[in-house]
Design a protein around this motif. Structure first.
Motif, short mmCIF file in Angstrom:
data_model
loop_
_atom_site.label_atom_id
_atom_site.label_comp_id
_atom_site.label_asym_id
_atom_site.label_seq_id
_atom_site.Cartn_x
_atom_site.Cartn_y
_atom_site.Cartn_z
N ILE A 5 46.77 20.29 7.14
CA ILE A 5 46.07 19.77 8.24
C ILE A 5 45.78 18.37 7.48
O ILE A 5 45.84 17.13 8.27
CB ILE A 5 45.15 20.55 9.41
CG1 ILE A 5 45.84 21.69 9.83
CG2 ILE A 5 44.58 19.65 10.06
CD1 ILE A 5 44.83 22.60 10.52
N THR B 124 52.44 25.80 10.96
CA THR B 124 51.16 26.37 10.34
C THR B 124 50.00 26.49 11.36
O THR B 124 49.28 27.54 10.97
CB THR B 124 50.73 24.85 9.42
OG1 THR B 124 51.38 24.79 8.27
CG2 THR B 124 49.08 25.45 8.90
N ARG B 125 49.83 25.62 12.26
CA ARG B 125 49.00 26.11 13.39
C ARG B 125 49.23 27.60 14.11
O ARG B 125 48.24 28.33 14.45
CB ARG B 125 48.84 25.21 14.41
CG ARG B 125 48.39 23.83 13.90
CD ARG B 125 47.94 22.90 15.05
NE ARG B 125 46.81 22.00 14.54
CZ ARG B 125 45.79 21.99 14.69
NH1 ARG B 125 44.97 22.96 14.79
NH2 ARG B 125 45.17 20.68 13.98
N TRP B 126 50.62 27.95 14.15
CA TRP B 126 50.80 29.23 14.83
C TRP B 126 50.28 30.36 13.73
O TRP B 126 49.89 31.46 13.96
CB TRP B 126 52.04 29.25 15.44
CG TRP B 126 52.63 30.46 15.66
CD1 TRP B 126 53.45 31.28 15.27
CD2 TRP B 126 52.19 31.34 16.90
NE1 TRP B 126 53.78 32.60 16.10
CE2 TRP B 126 52.92 32.50 17.01
CE3 TRP B 126 50.95 30.95 17.71
CZ2 TRP B 126 52.49 33.40 17.95
CZ3 TRP B 126 50.92 31.86 18.75
CH2 TRP B 126 51.77 33.14 18.93
N ASP C 191 46.91 29.03 17.25
CA ASP C 191 46.17 27.90 17.97
C ASP C 191 47.17 27.38 18.95
O ASP C 191 47.90 26.39 18.44
CB ASP C 191 45.96 26.83 16.78
CG ASP C 191 44.95 26.13 17.69
OD1 ASP C 191 44.82 25.86 18.99
OD2 ASP C 191 44.51 24.87 17.03
N GLY D 100 46.20 23.76 19.86
CA GLY D 100 46.49 22.81 18.99
C GLY D 100 48.10 22.50 18.82
O GLY D 100 48.46 21.53 18.75
#
Length: 324
Positions: free
Chosen positions: A218, A247-249, A254, A257
């Motif tokens: 991030i 990456t966020r999942w 998230d 996000g």
């Protein structure tokens, strides 16, 4: 056509022939008298002159010979003989040319067609690389300028990516990323290479999947996005956004996000692709499947209605973009 006998018997030539060719008749063998002796002597003289023809007789004989040679029969025979000689010369000339061709074929058969097999183009290019530009004899065609530039950029990208993958810790990766950022921004002037987005997308994937540090991923994304306008336009492509959605999942689940990233892509004109659709479809399937279960059957924390609504909105945005 008049033969030679007919010419000799013609009324013009016959008297001349009789006058030239006289005969001496001796009816008896007794001793002649004086008058007979003179007559005999004259006949003998005439006979002697007959044995030795005069100039007129020789001219006449030549005339007969010329008339005989100029007759139609002889003329036709002479033409036929001349044609036969010409045909014979033509036949000999044809035979001579055929013999020459056969001889050439025999000589060529004994010679080798190629003394050596040609070298490949790749090998030839190494030999002619150091020649001058003006000398093009036997030189392989040079590549266009844009092809050479693209190949050079691809080689540089591969070297930079290998150096980034070689980082075994988050600290080394961050140090390498900062060094690249300073290298591309010198004295306020931005010199971004064409592989700028590819390089930092691989950095985000390396931090998330290899080093298991989603926060570093991030951080790299935020540096590229907030560095400058040119950095955002050239660096934040659909591939980089897909890496951040993953990456966020994967790390945080998230959804909020991810919703912010999708809104950002839609607002800034970054188009979605099939990879984006697959990521959002995975999120919607998991959220919808767990929401359909009872509270006792749910594994872990339950999704809120706001998260379910965000997942459906992301699905609607991505599907709308793909249908355009």
């Amino acid at each position: 056509m008049l033969s030679r006998v007919t010419l000799l018997r013609s009324p013009v030539i016959a008297p001349l022939r009789r006058s030239c060719l006289g005969f001496i008749h001796t009816p008896n063998t007794r001793r002649p008298s004086d008058s007979g002796r003179s007559s005999l002597l004259s006949k003998i003289e005439h006979k002697k002159t007959a044995k030795h023809p005069s100039q007129e007789m020789r001219d006449f004989s030549k005339l007969l010979d010329s008339l005989w040679s100029q007759s139609p029969v002889n003329a036709r025979n002479s033409r036929e003989q001349q044609q036969a000689r010409q045909e014979d010369k033509k036949t000999r000339r044809i035979q001579s040319s055929i013999e020459k061709q056969l001889l050439n074929l025999i000589l060529q058969k004994n010679q080798t067609y190629k003394s050596k097999s040609p070298l490949p183009r790749g090998v030839l290019s190494t030999f002619y690389r150091g020649e001058q530009k003006g000398d093009r004899r036997g030189k392989v065609a040079e590549e266009p300028v844009h092809v050479t530039a693209a190949r050079k950029a691809r080689d540089e990208a591969n070297r930079e990516i290998e150096a980034m993958i070689a980082c075994e810790s988050s600290h080394k990766l961050l140090k390498h990323v900062l060094h690249l950022q300073e290298q591309y921004h010198v004295q306020g002037e931005e010199r971004l290479p064409p592989y700028y987005a590819q390089l930092f997308t691989r950095a985000i994937e390396h931090a998330d999947k290899v080093l298991n540090d989603p926060y570093m991923a991030i951080s790299i994304f935020e540096q590229v996005k907030n560095r400058s306008l040119a950095s955002y336009v050239m660096g934040c492509t659909v591939d980089m956004y897909n890496a951040m959605l993953t990456t966020r999942w994967r790390a945080f689940r998230d959804i909020h996000g991810m919703m912010n990233l999708v809104d950002e892509m839609n607002a800034n004109g970054v188009g979605f692709d099939h990879t984006t659709r697959e990521i959002i479809q995975e999120v919607v399937t998991e959220v919808g499947g767990e929401m359909s279960l009872d509270v006792k059957e749910r594994d872990g924390l339950a999704w809120s209605s706001e998260e379910q609504r965000s997942a459906n909105v992301m699905k609607a945005l991505v599907s709308k973009w793909l249908l355009k």
